[in-house]
Scaffold this active site. Structure first.
Site, PDB file in Angstrom:
ATOM      1  N   ALA A  11      25.771   3.911  51.352  1.00  0.00           N
ATOM      2  CA  ALA A  11      27.208   3.945  51.070  1.00  0.00           C
ATOM      3  C   ALA A  11      27.825   4.862  52.120  1.00  0.00           C
ATOM      4  CB  ALA A  11      27.476   4.487  49.676  1.00  0.00           C
ATOM      5  N   ASP A 239      25.128  -0.628  66.356  1.00  0.00           N
ATOM      6  CA  ASP A 239      24.422  -1.494  65.407  1.00  0.00           C
ATOM      7  C   ASP A 239      24.864  -2.946  65.574  1.00  0.00           C
ATOM      8  OD1 ASP A 239      23.434   0.918  64.449  1.00  0.00           O
ATOM      9  OD2 ASP A 239      24.914   1.032  62.835  1.00  0.00           O
TER      10      ASP A 239
END
Length: 290
Positions: A11, A239
């Site tokens: 999260a 990423d």
């Protein structure tokens, strides 16, 4: 084929700050946001949005059901995500006005993945498939060694950087993707380039300047520029780049073709606030006008 991604699920808590905090400094954030993140989840979403079939190997706690649901919504195969009693990992992300960030991670379930879990998932993999992983979980060496024995492509993204972690898996990797800070850390720690004397290919990302591809077997070095954009948040750009590389290779594109698309995806990503929830899909990237 299938991309198997051994990766973290977090999260992400975003705090907008006037500048990144210095040691001992207390800052008032101007806003707070929450979203799906973790380097692993980001890469899985990026590869899925780039058109690949991605199976995520990871773990969440009792508080992580919404993260698994979100991954499914983005097209990621979540059947290999374990449900555990440990709290799910999370990240505290400070983002300044220029889009630069500073991140603190709590690993949680990301460090509770077992070799048995990894082995069961990879037992279904086929030669020619891809394994990718980062350093936000455990089990990287076992996964890399197993994948290599199965004839899979192995992509290592050694972040957060640890010299011992990279050295442990480098003999099994076909491709390493890292940023210039991580590459410098490796040279400082070992006194040599990554994979020197091997067939390894190394991509070093350079932020707004693009990236450099080094082929250790031939000694060839190629530079790839990046589209010029105004960044608002650099979180998740690396990423996104890595996920698009993996997807391009999985679809049969050359490494050079995959890089060319990935730099566009990363450039588009930094114009958006957030992480996994705002990673661009393939049509976004192809239609982008830089």
């Amino acid at each position: 084929m299938t991309i198997y991604n051994l990766g973290s699920i977090n999260a992400d808590y975003f705090y907008a700050v006037p500048h990144l905090p210095a040691a001992g400094e207390t800052l008032a954030a101007t806003s707070l946001g929450k979203g799906l993140g973790g380097k692993g989840a980001n890469m899985s979403v990026a590869a899925a949005r780039a058109g690949a079939h991605v199976r995520h190997i990871g773990a969440v706690g009792p508080d992580g059901g919404w993260m698994v649901d979100r991954l499914m919504e983005y097209g990621v195969d979540t059947r290999a995500i374990a449900r555990l009693d440990t709290p799910t990992g999370h990240a505290i992300i400070n983002v300044d006005a220029a889009g630069e960030n500073a991140i603190v991670l709590y690993p949680g379930t990301n460090r509770c993945i077992t070799d048995q879990q990894i082995g069961l998932v990879l037992s279904e993999a086929a030669a020619g498939g891809t394994l990718m992983f980062q350093n936000e979980t455990n089990g990287q060496r076992y996964a890399a060694e197993t994948a290599k024995s199965l004839g899979m492509r192995v992509i290592c993204c050694p972040a957060p950087y640890e010299t011992s972690a990279l050295e442990e898996v480098i003999s099994f990797a076909d491709l390493v993707i890292l940023n210039e800070v991580e590459a410098r850390q490796h040279r400082d720690a070992t006194g040599r380039p990554i994979g020197e004397g091997t067939n390894l290919k190394v991509i070093t990302t350079l932020g707004a300047k693009g990236c450099v591809l080094m082929d250790n077997m031939t000694g060839q070095v190629q530079e790839f520029g990046a589209p010029q954009v105004t960044p608002v948040d650099t979180t998740g750009a690396g990423d996104t780049f890595a996920g698009y590389i993996a997807a391009g290779l999985d679809r049969g594109h050359s490494l050079e073709q995959s890089i060319s698309l990935a730099v566009r995806a990363a450039a588009l990503m930094v114009t958006r606030h957030g992480t996994a929830d705002v990673i661009p899909d393939l049509k976004d990237v192809q239609d982008a006008r830089f």
